[in-house]
Design an enzyme around this catalytic site. Structure first.
Site, PDB file in Angstrom:
ATOM      1  N   HIS A 210       0.823  -1.207   0.000  1.00 20.20           N
ATOM      2  CA  HIS A 210       0.000   0.000   0.000  1.00 20.20           C
ATOM      3  C   HIS A 210       0.864   1.266   0.000  1.00 20.20           C
ATOM      4  CE1 HIS A 210      -3.407  -2.639   0.933  1.00 20.20           C
ATOM      5  NE2 HIS A 210      -2.635  -3.174   1.864  1.00 20.20           N
TER       6      HIS A 210
ATOM      7  N   SER B 162      16.165  20.618 -15.358  1.00 14.88           N
ATOM      8  CA  SER B 162      15.030  21.512 -15.598  1.00 14.88           C
ATOM      9  C   SER B 162      15.521  22.791 -16.262  1.00 14.88           C
ATOM     10  CB  SER B 162      14.339  21.846 -14.274  1.00 14.88           C
ATOM     11  OG  SER B 162      13.445  22.938 -14.432  1.00 14.88           O
TER      12      SER B 162
ATOM     13  N   LYS C 193      17.197  20.673 -10.098  1.00 18.25           N
ATOM     14  CA  LYS C 193      16.484  19.443 -10.455  1.00 18.25           C
ATOM     15  C   LYS C 193      17.377  18.415 -11.142  1.00 18.25           C
ATOM     16  CE  LYS C 193      12.756  18.597 -10.046  1.00 18.25           C
ATOM     17  NZ  LYS C 193      11.631  18.925 -10.926  1.00 18.25           N
TER      18      LYS C 193
ATOM     19  N   GLU D 143      10.565   7.604 -16.548  1.00 21.02           N
ATOM     20  CA  GLU D 143       9.225   8.112 -16.848  1.00 21.02           C
ATOM     21  C   GLU D 143       8.834   7.772 -18.285  1.00 21.02           C
ATOM     22  OE1 GLU D 143       9.478  11.894 -13.754  1.00 21.02           O
ATOM     23  OE2 GLU D 143       9.669  12.231 -15.915  1.00 21.02           O
TER      24      GLU D 143
ATOM     25  N   GLN E  98      -4.848  -5.216 -43.187  1.00 25.24           N
ATOM     26  CA  GLN E  98      -3.707  -4.355 -43.483  1.00 25.24           C
ATOM     27  C   GLN E  98      -3.337  -3.517 -42.260  1.00 25.24           C
ATOM     28  OE1 GLN E  98      -3.174  -2.596 -47.491  1.00 25.24           O
ATOM     29  NE2 GLN E  98      -3.419  -0.616 -46.456  1.00 25.24           N
TER      30      GLN E  98
ATOM     31  N   LYS F 201      -0.187  -4.130 -39.214  1.00 23.98           N
ATOM     32  CA  LYS F 201       1.262  -3.941 -39.303  1.00 23.98           C
ATOM     33  C   LYS F 201       1.797  -2.701 -38.614  1.00 23.98           C
ATOM     34  CE  LYS F 201       1.178  -6.379 -43.668  1.00 23.98           C
ATOM     35  NZ  LYS F 201      -0.316  -6.412 -43.599  1.00 23.98           N
TER      36      LYS F 201
END
Length: 463
Positions: free
Chosen positions: A156, A277, A283, A290, A322, A325
Site C-alpha cells: 500500500h 530543468s 532538479k 518516466e 492491413q 502492421k
C-alpha cells in the site's frame, strides 16, 4: 504497377490510392518478401511451371534486390507502388522482363503477406529475446552490486518489512523470466508457413508445401488455407506478451522513480541517465524511467487496436488486416528499445545504503518480528499480533521505535518478554528469519541469485 488492373477500366482515385496503399509501412517486409519469393520460385521449378533457366534468373534477380535493400532499406519508398509485393514484382520486371511475370503463379498477396509477416515477426522476436536477456543480466548485475544493502519493503506504498535490495531486483528478474517464457511460447505457434495457401482456397500449383516451409525455416506448413491467410493470432499473442512485459517495466520504473525521489533517497541516478530543468537549477529528473513508464501505454494501445481489428472479421482475408502492421511494427520496436534502454541505464543506478537502512528501521517495520518473537514464547499468533499492535501504539505515543522501549515498558504489556527481544528486533534478525524458499533472508537471496545466473547462462547459450 497494380497487380490487379485487368478487370478495371477507370483509373484509381488519388485519395483512394493514398488510403489503400501500404508501401509506406510494409516496405519493412522487403527482405522477407524476397526470401518468400525465392522459395516460391524454387517451388515453381519443382512443379514444372518454370524451367531451370527461368528459376536461375528469378533467384539471381531476387538476390540482387536483397543486396540493394540491405544497402538502402528505404529504397522501395522512392517509387509509387501499391505495396511491397508490387514493388518486388515491378523491380524484377524491369530487370528480367516477362520471366518476372511468372513468379506470382499460384500464389496470392494474401498468403504472401501472411508469410512475410511471420518471417519478420520471427526475426524481430529473436531480437526482442536477446534484449530481454540483456535486461535480466543488467538486473542481476544490479542485485550483485547491491550486496547486503537493506531497504524497506512496501505494501500500500507504506513501509511494511525490511528486504534486501537484491531481493527487490530479483523480483523483476522473475517477472522477466515469465515474459521470456510467453515470448517463446508464442513463437511455437507462429512456426507454420502459410505460403501456398493462395487467396483462401489453396494453390492450384502442384507444389510441395512442406518442403517450401522447411526452406523458409518453418516447422511445418499451415494445414488449412482459410485459416492460414487470415490468422493473426501470433500478432495478438506477442502484443499481449509485450504488453505484460512493458507493464513489468513500468512497475519497475515507478519503483525507481520513487526510490530516487527526495522523499525516499534510496537510489541515486547517475548524471549520464538524468535530465535537468530549464527553470529549476537544482532538479535532477528520472526522465528515462518516466519514458519507460509512458511507452507502456502506447504498447497496450496497440494490443487493444489489433484485437478490435480482428474481432468482427469473417473468413478469410479482409483488407482490415492491413491494419495489423503499423501498430505491430511500432510495438515490437518500442518493446525492444525499452528493454535495451533498461539494460543501458541500470549500471548508472546506485544504492544509498545508509538511507535505505535508515528507512528500513522506521515505520515499525519490525512489528511482525515482535509478533513472531511472542509466538516463539508460546503465544497464539492472533494474540501476539494484538500485543505487538499495543506495543507499537505505546512506542508511537512516545515517538520512539519499538526497540527504544525499555524492558519494563515491554513487560507492562506482556510479562513474557525478556531481554532477548532486543536482538529479535534488529534488522538482521528479521531478515534471517525469512529463510523459507522465496524469502528475503541473505542466504535465500544468494541462492536465488545463483539460480538466476545459471538460468541466464543456459538461455544465452540456447539463443
Amino acid at each position: 504497377m497494380a497487380m490487379w488492373g485487368g478487370r478495371f477500366t477507370e483509373a484509381t482515385l488519388a485519395e483512394f490510392r493514398d488510403f489503400n496503399d501500404s508501401l509506406s509501412f510494409d516496405y519493412q517486409l522487403a527482405l522477407q518478401d524476397i526470401a518468400a519469393s525465392r522459395a516460391w520460385a524454387a517451388g515453381l521449378l519443382q512443379a514444372g511451371i518454370i524451367n531451370q533457366t527461368e528459376a536461375q534468373q528469378l533467384d539471381a534477380g531476387l538476390a540482387d534486390l536483397a543486396i540493394a535493400i540491405k544497402a538502402d532499406p528505404k529504397l522501395p519508398l522512392q517509387t509509387q507502388e501499391e505495396d511491397i509485393h508490387s514493388w518486388v514484382e515491378a523491380q524484377l520486371t524491369t530487370t528480367l522482363g516477362n520471366v518476372a511475370k511468372k513468379l506470382h503463379t499460384g500464389r496470392s498477396r494474401n498468403d504472401l503477406v501472411a508469410t512475410d509477416l511471420r518471417l519478420w515477426t520471427r526475426l524481430s522476436s529473436q531480437q526482442v529475446r536477446a534484449s530481454l536477456l540483456g535486461a535480466i543480466a543488467a538486473l542481476l548485475a544490479f542485485a550483485e552490486r547491491a550486496g547486503s544493502a537493506v531497504m524497506p519493503g512496501f505494501t500500500h506504498l507504506q513501509r511494511a518489512q525490511p528486504v534486501l535490495v537484491a531481493h527487490w531486483a530479483l523480483a523483476y528478474v522473475e517477472m522477466f523470466k515469465r515474459d521470456l517464457g510467453r515470448l517463446d511460447d508464442a513463437l511455437k505457434r507462429l512456426d507454420v508457413c502459410p505460403l501456398g495457401c493462395g487467396a483462401l482456397a489453396g494453390t492450384g500449383v502442384a507444389i510441395d508445401r512442406q518442403l517450401l516451409a522447411q526452406q523458409l525455416g518453418f516447422a511445418q506448413a499451415a494445414l488449412n488455407s482459410l485459416d492460414a491467410v487470415s490468422d493473426r493470432d501470433y500478432v495478438v499473442e506477442l502484443s499481449a506478451a509485450a504488453s505484460l512485459c512493458m507493464t513489468h517495466l513500468s512497475r519497475l520504473s515507478e519503483d525507481v522513480i520513487f526510490f530516487c525521489s527526495g522523499e525516499a533517497g534510496f537510489f541515486k541516478l547517475g548524471d549520464a541517465i538524468s535530465s535537468g530543468s530549464s527553470l529549476m537549477p537544482q532538479k535532477k529528473n528520472p526522465d528515462v524511467f518516466e519514458l519507460l513508464r509512458g511507452k507502456t501505454g502506447r504498447v497496450l494501445g496497440h494490443l487493444v487496436a489489433i484485437l478490435h481489428v480482428l474481432k468482427g472479421l469473417p473468413l478469410a482475408y479482409n483488407k482490415d488486416m492491413q491494419e495489423d502492421k503499423q501498430g505491430f511494427f511500432d510495438l515490437m520496436a518500442s518493446w525492444q528499445q525499452s528493454l535495451r534502454v533498461l539494460a543501458t541505464v541500470l549500471p548508472h543506478l546506485t544504492v544509498n545504503e545508509a538511507q535505505c537502512r535508515l528507512a528500513a528501521e522506521l515505520g515499525y517495520s519490525n512489528a511482525t518480528d515482535l509478533a513472531d518473537y511472542l509466538v516463539a514464547k508460546g503465544v497464539a499468533f492472533r494474540d501476539a499480533h494484538e500485543l505487538a499492535g499495543e506495543l507499537v501504539l505505546a512506542a508511537s505515543a512516545q515517538q520512539k521505535p519499538l526497540e527504544a522501549l525499555t524492558l519494563a515498558q515491554f513487560q507492562q504489556i506482556c510479562p513474557l518478554i525478556t531481554e532477548v527481544v532486543f536482538a529479535a528486533l534488529t534488522i538482521e534478525a528479521g531478515l534471517a528469519k525469512r529463510q523459507a524458499l522465496g524469502g528475503t533472508a541473505p542466504h535465500q537471496v544468494a541462492q536465488a541469485f545463483i539460480a538466476a545466473k545459471q538460468w541466464l547462462e543456459l538461455q544465452t547459450k540456447s539463443s
